[in-house]
Design a protein around this motif. Structure first.
Motif, PDB file in Angstrom:
ATOM      1  N   GLU C  96       0.832  -1.199   0.000  1.00 23.51           N
ATOM      2  CA  GLU C  96       0.000   0.000   0.000  1.00 23.51           C
ATOM      3  C   GLU C  96       0.871   1.256   0.000  1.00 23.51           C
ATOM      4  N   SER C 102      -3.983   0.090  -3.547  1.00 25.46           N
ATOM      5  CA  SER C 102      -5.407   0.373  -3.679  1.00 25.46           C
ATOM      6  C   SER C 102      -5.705   1.229  -4.905  1.00 25.46           C
ATOM      7  N   LEU C 103      -4.813   2.176  -5.163  1.00 27.64           N
ATOM      8  CA  LEU C 103      -4.993   2.978  -6.368  1.00 27.64           C
ATOM      9  C   LEU C 103      -4.810   2.121  -7.606  1.00 27.64           C
ATOM     10  N   ARG C 105      -5.506  -0.950  -7.900  1.00 24.91           N
ATOM     11  CA  ARG C 105      -6.689  -1.788  -8.038  1.00 24.91           C
ATOM     12  C   ARG C 105      -7.633  -1.215  -9.089  1.00 24.91           C
TER      13      ARG C 105
END
Lengths: 537, 190, 331
Positions: C96, C102-103, C105
């Motif tokens: 992360e 997450s970005l 993703r």
């Protein structure tokens, strides 16, 4: 927007581009019948929270008759929560407004209302935080994105924090894991301090607390209902089964959302549980005191959540069971998985859950002592202890909707799929970015599933329905399965509106259809009384 | 087939993409500016069902308007668009503007060619078709709203359908809301 | 408008040292006093913020699960997105923090053989732009360590060699300088051009970008155009580090501008959204394992609440229950 435009407006509106307004300039949201949930009854606020001075009011009122010191109340409540929750403090501080979450919210996608972008929803709270709780904000004020807490801001909170279903989809895409559900929960707690709450949430909360379930069904009526179900099961299978209630010394306490025993299609899922337990000869009991798995306290305040949830452990201890089995429900499992043990544990009177039929020990639930029914059933199927005839579900082309809480607050993804693949022959997944951890909400979670909010729910559920429509058109899917009682209530109207021809079912209804019970008569119909494939006339 | 009729159609066909494009722009102008870019840019139809539906169905509808004979496709496409608009933050007239703006778009596109080629009759005829389209949309809009009201009305009963069936002996479709109180409890939240 | 406010503020920050260190010649103030002050504010401010966050407890274990939980042994767990162990959680955090998982993703390209092709272009750019900016920023920071170390550790030399590997120009052009400018330009332009982002952007969002722009540009000017005397600068910086400040006369106003902007950044940092650098490590939805039902999490402020006990409840329903044949505690 909803007012009937004048003829002049009509002509102009063809080239109409909304003025570029700064959202910090408060424009009070326009409440009209259909875009808000009715406020809670004063009596219920009083009886449950001991809240004094509750009034009958409507969000459409110009003046909300707030207590004189309401800003102080919010300010104090906010300060207290910042001290109690690192999550709130961190989430207030670190958002960089990168916009990754903006188009992830089903309410934004369905409504196009920019204040439904998760970042902006959170900014509604952050703008107050920045103004009153940060050094720079106190100096820079509006330049730092701060604004004063006025009644219009409060109106905005009521509008938009009750358009969030706490589904956490945005949180998945946030580089810092900022969780709008957490922010919405805090905002709702703050509004709660002023007695601003919705009827649809407060009613079930008080019923659940006083009587034992959302609808306020008293114990003897609960028994009646169970007896009706037993009759229905006998009609279909020819088997008379027994359902133990409040039985001391049972191995397992079974808790399920009450929606499963008063509304179709949840009732068929409920029958499914009963049939499965009977077939296994499971030593279990249900409770008429802890007769509710759902917990609308989650949508109210952590204290309300704790007060409702406490019944489950208390009852498990009183009855002397070894462990607890939980039925199909979404938000119930968020509470059971992430909050129960912390709030009302340690449950040292329980033992590590062990499936008495297969001997499997559920190490993943060793501390809470509570197992999800699809974990339980998946284990049964894997160990070949059930006789299943999936062809009885052959007239159903099934897809599966992950409900938000089990997928993003628990990680329950494969268990229900494993069960489904063993009890029906035709199973098709929806597109990848609409299922599993990326699942789209039904649009009715977090206490929004009320009648007056129907239109809004149709918007919020549109992305979900759109994905169902895709598999309906492509594979002829006619059955949408789920493991959530709110889904089972919310998805039928959603399907009715967007994808007629698709029905909604719980996973254990399909299990029970396929379950071949010892000594059963030849079944002619499924649990709904519809003819089985090949028995049409 | 007379010649001007064919020419007129031919002209529309040639400029089809442009007209549909302008129509889509005009239709999307009813959304907040911040949203329009999302509706237009996000091409994934699962991530952006509203934008995808509009662009797909307006295209279909225009195709239907161009064709000689009408098919089932037209009401289906209109339904898909209206169904979305009916649950969004629009007054009825605003919701249906998505169709009336087509006339404006056409006028801008066709003003000169119609005058230069003397297609007035054909143009009026085509406008009539758009009027019919609006009428159809109106019918469907009302149907959607009726359906929403029915959903609202039925939900109260559906929530306790099992209790109604067992206690009242009906699925509740003919009973006013609240008849489930025979169950002994207060039906909460209603 | 918001961008304009921010621009004015940054321009003011540029003018102050030009006047103060350039025209008025207050070199000691801009070369010694302010840097010490800024550094102190930064360190104390950063610690203050982290401690302030840390002082608030984490009452509940609320990881956002991004994959299959650990349940039955034969069901394959997603050990990174739904970690149930410390190791898994650490890996999740590392991915992360270092790779913006997450970005990312967002950007996973999914192919549909459907009539509509999908594009996740904008989101992919966001991940790329963000990563490009942050990596360049830290490489540039590492390169600057040569001003504060003697002898310069090999690591910093390697980084510098690597950064200049294109071998273009004299002095060698650093890749990170181009990249950081492009990344900043991208991050700025999307805020201005995408209406959604314009809507959510605050003056402070632009301020941070403009400030960074100004720092990078003043740095580039010094290296390639208005050459500054590196030896003298190093005398100053080493003096600062060794707490024996010395202000060589020859250092120009441009350097003081660069330094002052950096000082501004240091001072601004702890009180702004830039603290995401520290906050990301404390985010409870990411830094907690999904082992809720295995290991109990303790809420330090858990307090007793008003309950409706079984006994009270039975008192209310006893007769009805007995009538219905439901077992009761008290006959």
């Amino acid at each position: 927007m909803a007012q009937t435009p004048s003829p002049d407006n009509l002509v102009q509106s063809i080239d109409y581009t909304p003025p570029r307004k700064n959202w910090l300039d408060n424009v009070p949201p326009e409440f009209r019948l259909g875009n808000f949930s009715y406020p809670a009854k004063a009596g219920e606020l009083e009886s449950f929270f001991g809240y004094e001075g509750a009034k009958e009011w409507s969000p459409m009122d110009e003046d909300w008759q707030l207590p004189e010191n309401w800003q102080e109340i919010i300010y104090e409540g906010f300060r207290e929560r910042l001290e109690k929750y690192r999550s709130l403090k961190v989430f207030m501080d670190i958002c960089v407004r990168c916009g990754a979450c903006a188009d992830k919210c089903h309410y934004f996608i369905g409504s196009g209302d920019p204040k439904n972008m998760p970042v902006l929803r959170a900014e509604l709270l952050r703008s107050i935080y920045r103004k009153d709780f940060t050094t720079v904000g106190k100096i820079l004020g509006r330049l730092n994105g701060g604004r004063a807490l006025t009644q219009d801001v409060l109106k905005e909170w009521f509008m938009y924090f009750y358009q969030c279903t706490e589904c956490r989809r945005c949180s998945l895409f946030c580089p810092y894991g900022i969780d709008t559900a957490e922010i919405t929960m805090m905002a709702r707690e703050l509004m709660n301090l002023l007695g601003i709450q919705t009827n649809w949430i407060m009613g079930p909360v008080t019923n659940c607390f006083n009587v034992g379930n959302h609808l306020g069904i008293p114990p003897h009526t609960f028994k009646d209902i169970v007896d009706f179900m037993v009759d229905d099961i006998e009609d279909i299978t020819g088997k008379r089964i027994e359902v133990p209630l409040n039985k001391k010394g049972a191995d397992i306490l079974f808790v399920t959302p009450s929606g499963d025993y008063f509304a179709d299609p949840g009732t068929y899922t409920f029958m499914g549980y009963l049939m499965l337990f009977h077939e296994l000869g499971l030593d279990y009991t249900m409770s008429t005191y802890a007769a509710e798995g759902g917990n609308f306290g989650l949508f109210t305040s952590q204290e309300a959540m704790k007060r409702l949830n406490a019944k489950i452990y208390a009852e498990a201890e009183r009855l002397g069971v070894n462990w607890i089995l939980g039925g199909e429900c979404g938000h119930m499992w968020r509470v059971l998985h992430q909050y129960m043990d912390t709030m009302n544990g340690p449950a040292d009177f329980l033992s590590v859950p062990r499936n008495p039929i297969t001997g499997t020990v559920f190490h993943n639930a060793k501390s809470t002592g509570m197992v999800h029914i699809t974990e339980f059933t998946a284990d049964l199927i894997k160990n070949n202890v059930l006789t299943l005839d999936p062809s009885r579900n052959d007239n159903k082309v099934v897809t599966y909707h992950d409900s938000c809480n089990p997928s993003r607050g628990m990680g329950l993804l494969e268990e229900p799929r494993y069960v489904l693949n063993n009890v029906c022959n035709q199973f098709f997944e929806m597109p990848e970015q609409t299922i599993r951890e990326q699942t789209f909400c039904c649009g009715s979670g977090a206490g929004l599933n009320n009648d007056e909010f129907t239109e809004m729910r149709m918007r919020g559920g549109m992305p979900r329905a759109n994905a169902v429509k895709h598999v309906h058109d492509k594979h002829g899917v006619n059955m949408l399965s789920c493991v959530c009682a709110i889904d089972r209530a919310a998805l039928p109207p959603l399907m009715n509106y967007w994808v007629p021809g698709v029905d909604v079912t719980g996973v254990h209804e399909l299990v029970a259809n396929a379950l071949v019970m010892r000594g059963e008569k030849e079944r002619e119909t499924d649990l709904r009384g519809e003819p089985l494939p090949g028995k049409e006339d | 087939m007379n010649a001007p009729q064919d020419q007129f159609r031919e002209y529309l066909r040639r400029h089809r993409d442009k007209i549909v494009h302008n129509w889509l722009d005009a239709a999307m102008a009813s959304y907040p500016e911040d949203t329009v870019s999302f509706l237009k840019r996000q091409k994934d139809r699962f991530a952006n069902p509203v934008g995808a539906t509009l662009s797909r169905e307006l295209d279909n509808i225009f195709e239907e308007l161009l064709s000689e004979s009408s098919t089932q496709q037209l009401p289906q496409s209109v339904d898909a668009v209206v169904r979305v608009r009916a649950v969004q933050d629009f007054s009825p007239s605003q919701a249906l503007q998505v169709f009336t703006v087509l006339k404006d778009v056409l006028r801008r596109q066709l003003d000169r060619p119609v005058r230069e080629n003397g297609w007035q009759a054909q143009y009026r005829e085509f406008e009539d078709k758009v009027d019919q389209l609006c009428m159809l949309a109106f019918d469907i809009y009302v149907k959607c709203k009726e359906q929403l009201w029915e959903l609202k009305a039925r939900q109260a009963q559906d929530r306790v359908s099992y209790l109604l069936r067992k206690y009242v002996g009906t699925d509740g479709s003919n009973n006013p809301a609240g008849s489930g109180s025979g169950a002994g409890g207060d039906i909460s939240g209603e | 408008m918001n961008a304009l406010y921010a621009l004015i503020m940054v321009l003011a920050l540029v003018i102050i040292p030009l006047l103060g260190a350039g025209a008025a010649g207050w070199h000691a103030l801009f070369g010694v006093v302010l840097p010490y002050l800024a550094f102190t504010v930064f360190v104390l401010g950063f610690l203050y913020r982290v401690v302030k966050w840390g002082r608030s407890p984490v009452p509940f274990k609320i990881p956002t699960t991004g994959g299959q939980q650990e349940s039955l042994p034969w069901i394959r767990q997603n050990r990174i997105d739904s970690p149930s162990t410390k190791t898994g959680t650490v890996i999740r955090m590392i991915l992360e923090v270092l790779l913006f998982r997450s970005l990312f993703r967002n950007t996973r390209v999914r192919l549909f053989k459907d009539e509509t092709q999908l594009s996740y272009g904008s989101s992919k750019f966001l991940w790329l732009g963000a990563l490009a900016f942050h990596v360049s920023f830290f490489v540039i920071l590492a390169r600057h360590m040569r001003f504060f170390t003697e002898p310069v550790p090999a690591l910093f030399n390697w980084i510098e060699t690597l950064d200049g590997i294109m071998q273009v120009g004299v002095p060698v052009l650093f890749a990170t300088e181009i990249v950081i400018l492009l990344a900043l330009a991208y991050l700025f332009l999307r805020r201005v051009l995408v209406p959604q982002l314009r809507y959510i952007s605050l003056p402070t969002d632009y301020f941070a970008l403009f400030l960074l722009f100004a720092i990078v540009i003043s740095g580039i000017l010094m290296r390639y155009f208005v050459r500054a005397d590196i030896v003298d600068i190093k005398t100053l910086t080493m003096g600062l580090i060794q707490l024996q400040p010395e202000v060589p006369e020859s250092i120009g106003a441009l350097f003081y501008t660069h330094l002052f902007l950096v000082c501004s950044l240091l001072v601004y940092f702890p009180w702004s959204k830039l603290m995401h650098l520290g906050g990301v490590f404390l985010s409870p939805t990411r830094n907690m394992p999904n082992d809720n039902r295995m290991r109990r999490h303790v809420n330090p402020w858990n307090y007793p609440v008003k309950l409706h006990t079984y006994e009270e409840w039975e008192d209310e329903y006893r007769d009805k229950m007995k009538e219905a044949g439901i077992p009761v505690e008290k006959e």
